[in-house]
Design a protein around this motif. Structure first.
Motif, PDB file in Angstrom:
ATOM      1  N   GLY A  88       0.813  -1.209   0.000  1.00  0.00           N
ATOM      2  CA  GLY A  88       0.000   0.000   0.000  1.00  0.00           C
ATOM      3  C   GLY A  88       0.843   1.254   0.000  1.00  0.00           C
ATOM      4  O   GLY A  88       2.061   1.225   0.214  1.00  0.00           O
ATOM      5  N   GLU A  89       0.172   2.355  -0.223  1.00  0.00           N
ATOM      6  CA  GLU A  89       0.807   3.668  -0.244  1.00  0.00           C
ATOM      7  C   GLU A  89       0.064   4.571   0.734  1.00  0.00           C
ATOM      8  O   GLU A  89      -1.166   4.601   0.756  1.00  0.00           O
ATOM      9  CB  GLU A  89       0.766   4.253  -1.650  1.00  0.00           C
ATOM     10  CG  GLU A  89       1.451   5.601  -1.781  1.00  0.00           C
ATOM     11  CD  GLU A  89       1.503   6.088  -3.210  1.00  0.00           C
ATOM     12  OE1 GLU A  89       1.425   7.309  -3.426  1.00  0.00           O
ATOM     13  OE2 GLU A  89       1.607   5.239  -4.118  1.00  0.00           O
ATOM     14  N   ILE A  90       0.818   5.276   1.555  1.00  0.00           N
ATOM     15  CA  ILE A  90       0.217   6.106   2.595  1.00  0.00           C
ATOM     16  C   ILE A  90      -0.383   7.363   1.971  1.00  0.00           C
ATOM     17  O   ILE A  90       0.288   8.081   1.220  1.00  0.00           O
ATOM     18  CB  ILE A  90       1.265   6.479   3.663  1.00  0.00           C
ATOM     19  CG1 ILE A  90       1.767   5.214   4.358  1.00  0.00           C
ATOM     20  CG2 ILE A  90       0.680   7.462   4.666  1.00  0.00           C
ATOM     21  CD1 ILE A  90       2.867   5.468   5.355  1.00  0.00           C
ATOM     22  N   ARG A  91      -1.646   7.602   2.277  1.00  0.00           N
ATOM     23  CA  ARG A  91      -2.341   8.810   1.832  1.00  0.00           C
ATOM     24  C   ARG A  91      -2.442   9.809   2.982  1.00  0.00           C
ATOM     25  O   ARG A  91      -2.001  10.946   2.878  1.00  0.00           O
ATOM     26  CB  ARG A  91      -3.734   8.455   1.315  1.00  0.00           C
ATOM     27  CG  ARG A  91      -3.740   7.474   0.144  1.00  0.00           C
ATOM     28  CD  ARG A  91      -3.061   8.057  -1.093  1.00  0.00           C
ATOM     29  NE  ARG A  91      -3.145   7.154  -2.242  1.00  0.00           N
ATOM     30  CZ  ARG A  91      -2.595   7.407  -3.409  1.00  0.00           C
ATOM     31  NH1 ARG A  91      -1.922   8.529  -3.600  1.00  0.00           N
ATOM     32  NH2 ARG A  91      -2.710   6.531  -4.404  1.00  0.00           N
ATOM     33  N   GLU A 127       5.021  -6.011  -5.943  1.00  0.00           N
ATOM     34  CA  GLU A 127       4.986  -4.546  -5.995  1.00  0.00           C
ATOM     35  C   GLU A 127       4.961  -4.049  -7.443  1.00  0.00           C
ATOM     36  O   GLU A 127       4.209  -3.123  -7.775  1.00  0.00           O
ATOM     37  CB  GLU A 127       6.200  -3.974  -5.258  1.00  0.00           C
ATOM     38  CG  GLU A 127       6.110  -4.066  -3.755  1.00  0.00           C
ATOM     39  CD  GLU A 127       7.350  -3.512  -3.076  1.00  0.00           C
ATOM     40  OE1 GLU A 127       7.291  -3.182  -1.888  1.00  0.00           O
ATOM     41  OE2 GLU A 127       8.401  -3.406  -3.749  1.00  0.00           O
ATOM     42  N   GLN A 128       5.780  -4.653  -8.297  1.00  0.00           N
ATOM     43  CA  GLN A 128       5.810  -4.229  -9.699  1.00  0.00           C
ATOM     44  C   GLN A 128       4.449  -4.410 -10.357  1.00  0.00           C
ATOM     45  O   GLN A 128       3.958  -3.519 -11.056  1.00  0.00           O
ATOM     46  CB  GLN A 128       6.882  -5.026 -10.443  1.00  0.00           C
ATOM     47  CG  GLN A 128       8.307  -4.704 -10.009  1.00  0.00           C
ATOM     48  CD  GLN A 128       9.324  -5.607 -10.677  1.00  0.00           C
ATOM     49  OE1 GLN A 128       8.972  -6.509 -11.429  1.00  0.00           O
ATOM     50  NE2 GLN A 128      10.598  -5.377 -10.390  1.00  0.00           N
ATOM     51  N   ARG A 135      -0.415  -1.899 -12.360  1.00  0.00           N
ATOM     52  CA  ARG A 135      -1.874  -1.843 -12.541  1.00  0.00           C
ATOM     53  C   ARG A 135      -2.439  -0.522 -12.041  1.00  0.00           C
ATOM     54  O   ARG A 135      -3.358   0.050 -12.644  1.00  0.00           O
ATOM     55  CB  ARG A 135      -2.528  -3.011 -11.796  1.00  0.00           C
ATOM     56  CG  ARG A 135      -2.351  -4.357 -12.462  1.00  0.00           C
ATOM     57  CD  ARG A 135      -3.294  -5.388 -11.888  1.00  0.00           C
ATOM     58  NE  ARG A 135      -3.017  -5.638 -10.485  1.00  0.00           N
ATOM     59  CZ  ARG A 135      -2.299  -6.648 -10.040  1.00  0.00           C
ATOM     60  NH1 ARG A 135      -1.774  -7.514 -10.898  1.00  0.00           N
ATOM     61  NH2 ARG A 135      -2.099  -6.830  -8.752  1.00  0.00           N
ATOM     62  N   GLN A 136      -1.878  -0.013 -10.944  1.00  0.00           N
ATOM     63  CA  GLN A 136      -2.353   1.253 -10.399  1.00  0.00           C
ATOM     64  C   GLN A 136      -2.080   2.395 -11.369  1.00  0.00           C
ATOM     65  O   GLN A 136      -2.946   3.254 -11.590  1.00  0.00           O
ATOM     66  CB  GLN A 136      -1.676   1.519  -9.054  1.00  0.00           C
ATOM     67  CG  GLN A 136      -2.109   2.824  -8.390  1.00  0.00           C
ATOM     68  CD  GLN A 136      -1.474   2.987  -7.020  1.00  0.00           C
ATOM     69  OE1 GLN A 136      -1.378   2.050  -6.257  1.00  0.00           O
ATOM     70  NE2 GLN A 136      -1.031   4.199  -6.729  1.00  0.00           N
ATOM     71  N   GLN A 137      -0.891   2.422 -11.968  1.00  0.00           N
ATOM     72  CA  GLN A 137      -0.571   3.474 -12.927  1.00  0.00           C
ATOM     73  C   GLN A 137      -1.439   3.360 -14.172  1.00  0.00           C
ATOM     74  O   GLN A 137      -1.869   4.365 -14.743  1.00  0.00           O
ATOM     75  CB  GLN A 137       0.907   3.381 -13.296  1.00  0.00           C
ATOM     76  CG  GLN A 137       1.848   3.760 -12.153  1.00  0.00           C
ATOM     77  CD  GLN A 137       3.304   3.553 -12.531  1.00  0.00           C
ATOM     78  OE1 GLN A 137       3.608   3.120 -13.636  1.00  0.00           O
ATOM     79  NE2 GLN A 137       4.205   3.865 -11.609  1.00  0.00           N
ATOM     80  N   ALA A 138      -1.716   2.114 -14.601  1.00  0.00           N
ATOM     81  CA  ALA A 138      -2.570   1.929 -15.772  1.00  0.00           C
ATOM     82  C   ALA A 138      -3.987   2.417 -15.495  1.00  0.00           C
ATOM     83  O   ALA A 138      -4.649   2.976 -16.372  1.00  0.00           O
ATOM     84  CB  ALA A 138      -2.584   0.455 -16.170  1.00  0.00           C
ATOM     85  N   ALA A 139      -4.457   2.221 -14.256  1.00  0.00           N
ATOM     86  CA  ALA A 139      -5.801   2.672 -13.905  1.00  0.00           C
ATOM     87  C   ALA A 139      -5.873   4.187 -13.798  1.00  0.00           C
ATOM     88  O   ALA A 139      -6.902   4.799 -14.109  1.00  0.00           O
ATOM     89  CB  ALA A 139      -6.232   2.029 -12.589  1.00  0.00           C
ATOM     90  N   GLU A 140      -4.785   4.818 -13.352  1.00  0.00           N
ATOM     91  CA  GLU A 140      -4.776   6.262 -13.190  1.00  0.00           C
ATOM     92  C   GLU A 140      -4.490   6.996 -14.493  1.00  0.00           C
ATOM     93  O   GLU A 140      -4.793   8.179 -14.622  1.00  0.00           O
ATOM     94  CB  GLU A 140      -3.732   6.656 -12.143  1.00  0.00           C
ATOM     95  CG  GLU A 140      -4.069   6.166 -10.739  1.00  0.00           C
ATOM     96  CD  GLU A 140      -2.969   6.486  -9.750  1.00  0.00           C
ATOM     97  OE1 GLU A 140      -1.890   6.951 -10.210  1.00  0.00           O
ATOM     98  OE2 GLU A 140      -3.156   6.265  -8.537  1.00  0.00           O
TER      99      GLU A 140
END
Length: 488
Positions: free
Chosen positions: A204-207, A460-461, A466-471
């Motif tokens: 995860g990434e801290i928001r 992680e990769q 996938r997160q970058q593709a969604a954004e």
């Protein structure tokens, strides 16, 4: 024996029938010739002997004509397909089946918040005396002393009179206790429930906060506490270093029983990236003791933890400052952590309680002696924990609670670090690192942790790809020039 084709068998029967008819015809022709060749003395009348011969020949011909078709049909049935005759027979009526009624049935109950064991038993009509006898058993007395919301209990009732015949509960993840109730006698039976252990990666990434992000990602409070209190507490100050965008990954055990996930186990490995640096921790057993080590095989546990209080805000640093109450410039020989009253304060390291009491402007204060000239001071406590002067405490043990006693404008912890009587900045003081693993232990550590780290990095990769593709579509849409309709 090989089976003949039905068509060829039929043709053969036809030929046999024609042959028999030719034979009969030939016999009749011979009879006619015999009659034509009668003695010249035949005057138009047959003798008695001739009549007998003609009758016998006619009867024989009639019998042959009648038997040949039947014989052909018999051959066809024998060489072809057998004919079967069926006959309907009346069967006797089937006996009526009576469904057996079970002598008992189970009722499962999930404990809700605020419920007591007595209330649960009373709602099901179980006498208080029976409850007391159950609680007198060794397993129930230790496991059910304090029931928690979500605990599952099982009641077995007699179908006829509704009396309690059995009671069950889980003593642990792998053991279920079943109590058989027969009058005043209670028999205990332990059922082993094997649990399968699998591992999964959570990243995860801290928001906004580490706790909120980790909980949303699926980590339990216990797993989060392991990250902050055992693995990274010596390298990362979670009170002031964590920033939005920091990333973490955790390889954690999952407990499965009978195809159902029943809980989480130990944190096997973890990585944390903050301030451009990535910290790692791996769970490893050495000399019968389980500890966390960095990627080089060096124990993560240090002599002192970075911060003696969790999730607090650093409100004042080490150095010269204007005193908030006296208004004069003076040396601030420690750091202040602002937190709510009652927040637990932990011992920074293993030590002996050198002082426990009240000190002028410090208010309620504890001083710990860690040996080799190192001492730490904790001031402004609202109250002390159950520790006494002169006794030993362990690193991470709660020694008191945040307050505002002495000269304080609000609840906070004043924390000092001294080496041979001289004050040092707690945020900058460094201690010699512990010795790393060596030889066979280091080789075994590398062999165990290399696949683990590779698995975390691979996950992680995939996750962030996938997160970058969604954004990407959202970013592209936001970067497109506004059309006339968009401009209104």
């Amino acid at each position: 024996m090989a089976h003949q084709d039905p068509a060829s068998a039929t043709e053969r029967n036809r030929l046999v029938r024609l042959s028999n008819l030719d034979h009969v015809a030939a016999g009749e022709a011979r009879a006619a010739q015999a009659a034509a060749g009668a003695p010249r003395g035949f005057k138009g009348r047959w003798t008695r002997r001739q009549w007998l011969q003609a009758s016998l020949l006619g009867t024989t011909a009639a019998l042959v004509c009648a038997l040949v078709p039947g014989f052909s049909s018999a051959l066809q049935v024998h060489e072809g397909e057998a004919h079967m005759a069926t006959m309907a027979l009346a069967l006797p009526p089937a006996p009526e089946r009576s469904e057996a009624i079970p002598s008992s049935h189970w009722e499962l109950v999930t404990v809700e918040s605020g419920q007591t064991l007595g209330e649960i038993f009373a709602e099901r009509g179980v006498p208080v005396a029976t409850l007391h006898r159950i609680l007198e058993t060794e397993s129930a007395s230790t496991t059910l002393a304090r029931i928690r919301p979500g605990t599952e209990l099982g009641f077995e009732f007699d179908t006829a009179d509704g009396s309690l015949r059995g009671f069950r509960f889980d003593r642990s993840q792998t053991e279920r206790i079943e109590l058989a109730v027969a009058g005043d006698a209670i028999t205990e039976h332990v059922i082993e429930r094997p649990v399968e252990v699998h591992t999964s990666v959570v990243t995860g990434e801290i928001r906004n906060s580490l706790y909120g992000s980790a909980r949303q990602a699926g980590l339990t409070p216990g797993a989060i506490a392991t990250l902050t209190d055992r693995i990274f507490q010596y390298d990362i100050d979670f009170a002031r270093q964590i920033q939005p965008g920091d990333r973490y990954s955790v390889l954690i055990e999952e407990l499965w029983r009978e195809g159902e996930r029943v809980g989480s186990g130990e944190v096997v490995a973890a990585t944390f990236t903050t301030g451009g640096r990535t910290f790692t921790g791996f769970r490893f057993e050495h000399d019968g003791k389980v500890e966390y080590y960095d990627a080089d095989g060096r124990p993560l546990k240090r002599s002192f933890i970075r911060s003696p209080i969790e999730f607090a805000r650093l409100s004042s640093r080490f150095g010269n400052r204007r005193h908030p109450i006296r208004g004069t410039m003076r040396m601030h020989n420690g750091v202040d952590y602002a937190a709510r009253t009652g927040t637990p304060i932990m011992a920074a390291g293993d030590a002996r309680v050198q002082f426990r009491g009240r000190q002028r402007g410090y208010g309620n204060t504890i001083i710990l002696d860690h040996g080799k000239g190192h001492t730490t001071l904790y001031a402004h406590m609202s109250r002390f924990a159950n520790v006494r002067q002169g006794e030993r405490v362990k690193q991470g043990q709660v020694i008191g609670y945040v307050g505002a006693t002495g000269l304080a404008t609000g609840p906070h912890l004043h924390y000092e670090f001294r080496v041979n009587g001289k004050h040092r900045d707690p945020l900058k003081v460094t201690m010699p690192p512990p010795e790393p693993l060596k030889g066979e232990a280091l080789a075994r550590f590398k062999a165990e942790t290399a696949p683990t780290l590779a698995r975390i990095q691979q996950y992680e990769q995939l996750h962030y790809a996938r997160q970058q593709a969604a954004e990407a579509p959202a970013i592209a849409s936001a970067g497109e020039p506004a059309t006339a309709a968009d401009r209104g």
